[in-house]
Motif scaffolding. Structure first.
Motif, PDB file in Angstrom:
ATOM      1  N   SER A   1      -4.205   4.834   6.158  1.00  0.00           N
ATOM      2  CA  SER A   1      -2.791   4.972   6.513  1.00  0.00           C
ATOM      3  C   SER A   1      -2.637   5.388   7.974  1.00  0.00           C
ATOM      4  CB  SER A   1      -2.140   6.026   5.615  1.00  0.00           C
ATOM      5  OG  SER A   1      -0.848   6.345   6.062  1.00  0.00           O
TER       6      SER A   1
ATOM      7  N   HIS B   1       4.876   4.227   7.377  1.00  0.00           N
ATOM      8  CA  HIS B   1       3.436   4.117   7.554  1.00  0.00           C
ATOM      9  C   HIS B   1       3.015   2.652   7.539  1.00  0.00           C
ATOM     10  CE1 HIS B   1       2.845   4.713   2.904  1.00  0.00           C
ATOM     11  NE2 HIS B   1       3.443   3.598   3.171  1.00  0.00           N
TER      12      HIS B   1
ATOM     13  N   ILE C   1      -0.180   0.724   6.059  1.00  0.00           N
ATOM     14  CA  ILE C   1      -1.233   1.041   5.100  1.00  0.00           C
ATOM     15  C   ILE C   1      -2.088  -0.187   4.780  1.00  0.00           C
ATOM     16  CG2 ILE C   1      -0.064   2.995   4.029  1.00  0.00           C
ATOM     17  CD1 ILE C   1       0.850   1.123   1.782  1.00  0.00           C
TER      18      ILE C   1
END
Length: 163
Positions: free
Chosen positions: A64, A84, A86
């Protein structure tokens, strides 16, 4: 409506769609990892509509890269984003949520906005209608395709410099 406002406020200039690609039904995201985009980590600032746009991206940890965004206009916070990038199933997914200057969320509690990876070309990462491009070690461009109320769409561009 708030999403449309977000993209217009986040952008520094309008251009024709040349740097974004839509994720179409049946497409598969290409293989990618956070190690492919580590250059995005850091503190970035740019101008947007007479204000200051700022993003802070953390180094990759546990699959992440976390980020925060804020737009300051006329000395006031217009809005924030938190999200984020990811690693999921061997590719990348960009997810975010929006907040007013008083931290009231725009999306529902269990809702976020997802941008699936469409393709990677060198240091240009094409997510669904959102592209991140490394211009140099100290400069990045981000492009976002937005829909207008009349059914038309435009690509907006904003430029950041490393702080």
């Amino acid at each position: 409506m708030k999403l449309i406002l977000l993209f217009f406020l986040s952008a520094s200039c309008l251009t024709q769609a040349q740097n974004t690609i839509s994720f179409e039904e049946g497409m598969m995201s290409p293989p990618a990892t956070l190690s492919d985009i580590t250059w995005l980590s850091g503190h970035w600032k740019g101008e947007a509509f007479g204000g200051i746009a700022e993003e802070i991206w953390s180094p990759a940890t546990s699959k992440s890269m976390m980020f925060s965004f804020r737009l300051i206009d006329k000395g006031e916070i217009s809005f924030y984003e938190f999200g984020h990038l990811i690693e999921v199933d061997g590719t990348l997914l960009l997810q975010l949520k929006h907040f007013d200057g008083n931290l009231s969320g725009w999306e529902e509690k269990d809702e976020n906005i997802d941008f699936k990876l469409v393709k990677v070309e060198g240091d240009k990462f094409y997510f669904d209608d959102f592209t991140i491009e490394k211009v140099s070690d100290n400069e990045v461009n981000m492009y976002v395709e937005v829909s207008e109320e009349e059914g038309k769409s435009n690509e907006v561009t904003f430029n950041y410099h490393r702080q």
